[in-house]
Design a protein around this motif. Structure first.
Motif, PDB file in Angstrom:
ATOM      1  N   TYR A 112     -73.316 -14.971 -32.877  1.00 19.20           N
ATOM      2  CA  TYR A 112     -74.608 -14.893 -32.180  1.00 19.20           C
ATOM      3  C   TYR A 112     -74.375 -15.135 -30.705  1.00 19.20           C
ATOM      4  N   SER A 113     -75.071 -14.366 -29.868  1.00 16.25           N
ATOM      5  CA  SER A 113     -75.081 -14.618 -28.428  1.00 16.25           C
ATOM      6  C   SER A 113     -76.515 -14.512 -27.926  1.00 16.25           C
ATOM      7  N   GLN A 114     -76.881 -15.454 -27.076  1.00 17.53           N
ATOM      8  CA  GLN A 114     -78.236 -15.478 -26.519  1.00 17.53           C
ATOM      9  C   GLN A 114     -78.315 -14.465 -25.387  1.00 17.53           C
ATOM     10  N   GLN A 115     -79.049 -13.391 -25.616  1.00 20.12           N
ATOM     11  CA  GLN A 115     -79.127 -12.330 -24.628  1.00 20.12           C
ATOM     12  C   GLN A 115     -80.512 -12.169 -24.023  1.00 20.12           C
ATOM     13  N   GLY A 116     -81.487 -12.885 -24.585  1.00 23.34           N
ATOM     14  CA  GLY A 116     -82.852 -12.722 -24.091  1.00 23.34           C
ATOM     15  C   GLY A 116     -83.471 -13.970 -23.505  1.00 23.34           C
ATOM     16  N   TYR A 126     -68.513 -13.920 -24.381  1.00 21.21           N
ATOM     17  CA  TYR A 126     -69.411 -14.175 -25.501  1.00 21.21           C
ATOM     18  C   TYR A 126     -70.777 -13.504 -25.312  1.00 21.21           C
ATOM     19  N   GLN A 127     -70.837 -12.588 -24.357  1.00 23.27           N
ATOM     20  CA  GLN A 127     -71.994 -11.694 -24.188  1.00 23.27           C
ATOM     21  C   GLN A 127     -73.294 -12.459 -23.935  1.00 23.27           C
ATOM     22  N   VAL A 128     -73.195 -13.475 -23.077  1.00 21.62           N
ATOM     23  CA  VAL A 128     -74.361 -14.271 -22.696  1.00 21.62           C
ATOM     24  C   VAL A 128     -74.637 -14.016 -21.217  1.00 21.62           C
ATOM     25  N   PRO A 129     -75.669 -13.257 -20.880  1.00 17.10           N
ATOM     26  CA  PRO A 129     -75.929 -12.917 -19.472  1.00 17.10           C
ATOM     27  C   PRO A 129     -76.494 -14.096 -18.681  1.00 17.10           C
ATOM     28  N   MET A 130     -75.793 -14.455 -17.610  1.00 17.60           N
ATOM     29  CA  MET A 130     -76.235 -15.554 -16.757  1.00 17.60           C
ATOM     30  C   MET A 130     -77.623 -15.295 -16.181  1.00 17.60           C
ATOM     31  N   LYS A 131     -77.929 -14.042 -15.916  1.00 18.61           N
ATOM     32  CA  LYS A 131     -79.206 -13.706 -15.286  1.00 18.61           C
ATOM     33  C   LYS A 131     -80.394 -14.027 -16.176  1.00 18.61           C
ATOM     34  N   LYS A 132     -80.158 -14.245 -17.473  1.00 20.55           N
ATOM     35  CA  LYS A 132     -81.245 -14.598 -18.392  1.00 20.55           C
ATOM     36  C   LYS A 132     -81.496 -16.098 -18.446  1.00 20.55           C
TER      37      LYS A 132
END
Length: 288
Positions: free
Chosen positions: A258-262, A236-242
């Protein structure tokens, strides 16, 4: 016996505000300790003189804030500047570390203004009171910055249940969403995560919960220490590092909307109710 300076240091170190959780004690503590009720009354009335009389002058009260130490006059200006219409105190701790002292920790829910411009802020404060003669005086305080969302008093609540198959939960949520014309809201997080608890409290607000329940099937996905369900975060394109909490929105067919990327929700403690509502309203399904 502990010296006053040790007690003061203990109180100032006692809170790492907005990150440390406390086991809640009875709110009856405020009725037992009358000086705290006097403090609350003075704040609500905006009576700076009455407040000043509650601060120790010898020794001078030590006032801790996120920006560093400040003066009692500055602290009085802070509290009277809130122009509180009402205050609810959630007592987190009330104890006597030694004779003649009272240490209190609370979260204050401060309502200011009148409808429609009424607003609420939450402030966590630790106070050390000392009996000086026949009166009690504040000798040390430390407070958080005001927040618009309620902050958790404990992170012991289980939001992310162990042993849950997140993949199956998402499939089930999609089926329910298709039946009820809803979206699927995936909330990646962990029980140790302070801001995950902040967001969960926000989801249960009376102005937020109806919007959430009407428009979304919510799935909480446990990421552990970054070692669980990482395939779903990637899918789902959600980066753990964020950081977490992190959100993704799907339609009822499983399509990613929607994916939280920031890291938008990573610092949930800094958000306002309007931010949460704006997000939910933006991604809710269109009316049929």
């Amino acid at each position: 016996m502990q010296s006053f300076s040790r007690l003061t240091r203990r109180t100032l170190v006692f809170l790492t505000l907005a990150t440390v959780s406390f086991a809640q004690t009875s709110t009856n503590a405020i009725s037992v300790f009358a000086p705290l009720q006097q403090w609350k009354t003075a704040v609500i009335s905006g009576n700076a003189a009455a407040l000043k009389a509650l601060y120790s002058s010898n020794p001078p009260a030590r006032i801790g804030t996120p920006a560093g130490e400040t003066s009692a006059d500055s602290d009085i200006s802070f509290w009277t500047g809130l122009k509180a219409r009402s205050i609810k105190l959630d007592i987190l701790q009330s104890e006597a570390p030694q004779t003649g002292y009272r240490q209190v920790v609370f979260q204050a829910e401060v309502r200011s203004g009148a409808s429609p411009s009424e607003h609420t802020v939450y402030i966590t404060e630790g106070q050390l009171w000392q009996r000086q003669g026949t009166d009690w005086r504040l000798t040390a305080t430390k407070r958080s910055d005001p927040t618009r969302l309620q902050q958790p008093t404990s992170t012991s609540r289980v939001i992310y249940a162990p042993g849950i198959d997140a993949h199956a939960e998402i499939i089930h949520a999609e089926a329910l969403a298709a039946q009820q014309h809803k979206r699927v809201l995936i909330v990646f997080g962990a029980n140790w995560c302070y801001d995950c608890h902040v967001l969960d409290l926000a989801f249960h607000r009376p102005d937020v919960e109806p919007v959430l329940q009407k428009n979304y099937e919510v799935v909480h996905v446990d990421v552990g220490e970054g070692d669980k369900n990482q395939d779903l975060m990637q899918q789902y394109q959600v980066p753990m590092k964020k950081g977490i909490p992190a959100l993704a929105v799907l339609d009822s067919s499983g399509k990613l909307l929607y994916s939280q990327q920031g890291g938008e929700f990573e610092k949930a403690r800094a958000l306002a109710p309007e931010d949460v509502l704006a997000f939910l309203n933006k991604w809710k399904p269109m009316a049929r």
